[in-house]
Design an enzyme around this catalytic site. Sequence first.
Site, PDB file in Angstrom:
ATOM      1  CG  HIS A   1     102.645  -4.901  37.947  1.00 38.54           C
ATOM      2  ND1 HIS A   1     103.067  -4.375  36.755  1.00 38.54           N
ATOM      3  CD2 HIS A   1     103.615  -5.785  38.350  1.00 38.54           C
ATOM      4  CE1 HIS A   1     104.253  -4.898  36.451  1.00 38.54           C
ATOM      5  NE2 HIS A   1     104.597  -5.758  37.399  1.00 38.54           N
TER       6      HIS A   1
ATOM      7  N   GLY B   1      67.335 -10.156  17.237  1.00 35.74           N
ATOM      8  CA  GLY B   1      68.739  -9.783  17.329  1.00 35.74           C
ATOM      9  C   GLY B   1      69.206  -8.977  16.139  1.00 35.74           C
TER      10      GLY B   1
ATOM     11  N   GLY C   1      86.597  -1.339  -0.478  1.00 33.13           N
ATOM     12  CA  GLY C   1      86.260  -0.539   0.698  1.00 33.13           C
ATOM     13  C   GLY C   1      87.167  -0.867   1.859  1.00 33.13           C
TER      14      GLY C   1
ATOM     15  CD  GLU D   1      63.710  -8.438  13.033  1.00 35.76           C
ATOM     16  OE1 GLU D   1      64.076  -8.643  11.865  1.00 35.76           O
ATOM     17  OE2 GLU D   1      64.029  -7.422  13.690  1.00 35.76           O
TER      18      GLU D   1
END
Length: 469
Positions: free
Chosen positions: A446, A44, A183, A39
């Site tokens: 409900h 992450g 955009g 990484e």
Amino acid sequence: MDAGNAVVEIDVVVIGAGPGGYTAAIRAAQLGRKVLVIEKGSLGGVCLNVGCIPSKILITAAERFELLSHSDEMGVEAEQVSFNFSKLLKRKHNVIQTLTSGVGSLLKGYQVQVVHGEARFIGSKELIVCNGEYSTSYRFNHCIIAAGSRPAELPGLPFGDKVLSSTDALSLDKLPERLIVVGGGYIGIELGQAFAKLGTKVTTLEAGATILPGFDKRMANMVSRNMKKAHADIYTGANVKRITTADGEVIVMFDHSGEEKQITADYVLVSVGRMPNTDQLGLEAAGVEANGKGYIEVDRQCRTNVSHIYAIGDIVPGPALAHKAAYEGKVAAEAIAGERRYVDYRCIPAVVFSDPELAAVGLTEQAAHKSGYDAMVGNFSYGANGRALTLNAAAGMVTLVGDKKTGAVLGAQIAGPEASNLIAEITLAIEMGASFEDIALTIHAHPTLGEMIMEAAENGLGQGIHSLH
């Protein structure tokens, strides 16, 4: 640059520790493989550090601020509601730190080795990782490329002081007074609407005929109305011609309905898509083929044209979604382990955390017809749901699409509060091959928003209790 002579041998190398990469690494480790993750940034990836998570923190804060500011009819009379942006930034930092630490703990717990640096192939089974002045070579049996993507720039207009990417916008240390968003896709709409709710004067410029292309026009119109309530301006069919800066401001010139217009703001956020991070990987040295736009074509097991190298997430064709990447990561890891696992993209949910939330999965009615189905449709309104009314959220809709011949659920579109959560039931229904009748016969609690899924199925069958047929 100092490179050692020794070459480290590893079974599975994963390039990138975003949602796809770290998921693939953990799954491969669970299946008994020795795994290394490379990484270049933070664990992450984009989603956790500068994308999905920080944007949702901003959106949630904006929703709560708006709720307190407009809660009189609910009996909540809050006076002089203010917003402290610096406190939000602290919370953002704490949440990101918690999640990145969690990812690190998981990788460590599964004995996945983590190396920080930039990876580049130097052969079909070897790559080099550079970190400052040092580099290390790794020889692998299998590789999963999960390098992610980055915001796309407008031609000839790089990101800079006043021209922001989505990453830059989420890193501002104070609220801008005026913001132009170029955009009208989901990233631009999410961020633009959040800033507008917090008091920023937002103007959105979208080149297409509608914002949020790919979603039902009725759903997009609901978002447009709420943005205008927050005093945001929206121009569709707007083509940006040039952007200049002067006296600490940014000026955007654009064509709209044949007329040239000009808007001045503190910043312009350019959100016109993303591009895959494949250009610096040395794919040629590995023999991995990418198309003209930099995307790597893969088979149903996420395998590239080089049989022991896999690719997942934003660098392969398809929507750039974190949950798609994580799903593909598991498929790739299991394929490496010899399992007969294949991707099935029939039911990837798409969500926009706008106001109202939008969520869709599977086929629309029009797409179902084009695919040869005799489509059946069941609708239900938030305005007819008791829980929605107690939440003061009557504006919304649920649409179920099915095959009239078999009754099978083919897709759904939801606009309204908790759409992002409600879509999960329908995603599971499609995955399991459930029918309208299966949903209609399932007892839903409900009063809940989930009842609308049941009611829409009943209406599609002509059996709705709370609708006239």
